[in-house]
Write a protein that holds these residues in place. Structure first.
Motif, short mmCIF file in Angstrom:
data_model
loop_
_atom_site.label_atom_id
_atom_site.label_comp_id
_atom_site.label_asym_id
_atom_site.label_seq_id
_atom_site.Cartn_x
_atom_site.Cartn_y
_atom_site.Cartn_z
N ASP A 93 32.73 29.27 58.69
CA ASP A 93 31.97 28.55 57.67
C ASP A 93 32.76 28.47 56.37
O ASP A 93 33.65 29.29 56.12
N ARG A 94 32.40 27.50 55.58
CA ARG A 94 33.00 27.39 54.25
C ARG A 94 32.47 28.53 53.39
O ARG A 94 31.27 28.75 53.30
N GLU A 95 33.38 29.24 52.75
CA GLU A 95 32.98 30.41 51.97
C GLU A 95 33.40 30.29 50.51
O GLU A 95 34.39 29.64 50.18
N PHE A 96 32.63 30.94 49.68
CA PHE A 96 32.90 30.97 48.24
C PHE A 96 34.14 31.81 47.96
O PHE A 96 34.33 32.88 48.55
N VAL A 97 34.96 31.33 47.04
CA VAL A 97 36.14 32.06 46.61
C VAL A 97 36.03 32.49 45.16
O VAL A 97 36.20 33.65 44.83
N ALA A 98 35.74 31.54 44.28
CA ALA A 98 35.72 31.83 42.85
C ALA A 98 35.00 30.70 42.13
O ALA A 98 34.84 29.60 42.67
N PHE A 127 34.28 29.03 37.94
CA PHE A 127 34.56 29.01 36.50
C PHE A 127 33.42 28.28 35.82
O PHE A 127 33.17 27.11 36.10
N ARG A 128 32.73 28.98 34.94
CA ARG A 128 31.65 28.33 34.19
C ARG A 128 32.25 27.80 32.89
O ARG A 128 32.56 28.57 31.98
N TRP A 129 32.38 26.49 32.85
CA TRP A 129 33.17 25.84 31.81
C TRP A 129 32.63 26.11 30.41
O TRP A 129 33.38 26.34 29.48
N GLY A 130 31.32 26.08 30.25
CA GLY A 130 30.73 26.21 28.92
C GLY A 130 31.14 27.48 28.20
O GLY A 130 31.51 27.45 27.02
N GLU A 131 31.09 28.62 28.90
CA GLU A 131 31.45 29.88 28.25
C GLU A 131 32.79 30.42 28.73
O GLU A 131 33.24 31.44 28.23
N GLY A 132 33.41 29.74 29.67
CA GLY A 132 34.72 30.18 30.13
C GLY A 132 34.69 31.43 30.99
O GLY A 132 35.68 32.15 31.07
N SER A 133 33.58 31.71 31.63
CA SER A 133 33.48 32.92 32.44
C SER A 133 34.00 32.67 33.85
O SER A 133 33.92 31.56 34.37
N THR A 134 34.56 33.72 34.43
CA THR A 134 35.13 33.61 35.77
C THR A 134 34.45 34.60 36.72
O THR A 134 34.01 35.67 36.30
N HIS A 135 34.40 34.22 37.98
CA HIS A 135 33.72 35.03 38.98
C HIS A 135 34.48 34.89 40.29
O HIS A 135 34.92 33.80 40.63
N TYR A 136 34.64 36.02 40.99
CA TYR A 136 35.45 36.03 42.19
C TYR A 136 34.74 36.75 43.33
O TYR A 136 34.00 37.71 43.11
N THR A 137 35.02 36.31 44.54
CA THR A 137 34.54 37.07 45.67
C THR A 137 35.43 38.31 45.81
O THR A 137 36.59 38.32 45.36
N ASP A 138 34.89 39.36 46.40
CA ASP A 138 35.60 40.64 46.41
C ASP A 138 36.98 40.57 47.05
O ASP A 138 37.92 41.24 46.60
N SER A 139 37.13 39.78 48.07
CA SER A 139 38.39 39.76 48.82
C SER A 139 39.56 39.18 48.03
O SER A 139 40.72 39.37 48.43
N VAL A 140 39.29 38.50 46.92
CA VAL A 140 40.38 37.90 46.15
C VAL A 140 40.52 38.51 44.76
O VAL A 140 41.45 38.17 44.02
#
Length: 127
Positions: A44-49, A51-64
């Motif tokens: 399946d297609r899985e989430f990687v990361a 970027f919330r442009w408004g505040e510049g926040s970043t979020h990553y899946t654990d494996s990366v």
């Protein structure tokens, strides 16, 4: 308008690096959330990361975490995904996607929350 153009990708040896870029050729990112997903053969297609442009926040899946880094170029309306220490299990087609509004953290992983998708680019990690 959001029109996503992906560049980057290719073949790299284990331990190598690649940078993917996702540009909005249709307008300007503002409150959008830009997500990166990947799909390996038979999976399946899985989430990687994301970027919330408004505040510049970043979020990553654990494996990366610790290997992949998001950044942006405001002038070019582009989000970059720098991928270091690549492993064979990172091999997949990578997609970027954008939502029309800011997504809360609990919604980042669900691809149904993204309104626009780029064309995908192949990343192959192999010796």
């Amino acid at each position: 308008q959001v029109q996503l153009i992906i560049s980057g990708g290719g073949l790299v040896q284990p331990g190598g690096s690649l940078r993917l870029s996702c540009a909005n050729s249709g307008g300007t990112f503002s409150r959008h959330t830009v997500g990166w997903f990947r799909q390996a053969p038979g999976k399946d297609r899985e989430f990687v990361a994301a970027f919330r442009w408004g505040e510049g926040s970043t979020h990553y899946t654990d494996s990366v975490k610790g290997r992949f880094t998001l950044s942006r170029d405001r002038a070019k309306n582009t989000v970059h995904l720098q991928m270091n220490s690549l492993m064979p299990e990172d091999t997949a087609v990578y997609y970027c996607a954008a939502s029309n509004s800011r997504l809360i953290v609990s919604s980042l992983r669900d691809r149904a929350n993204y309104d626009h998708w780029g064309q995908g680019t192949q990343v192959t990690v192999s010796s």
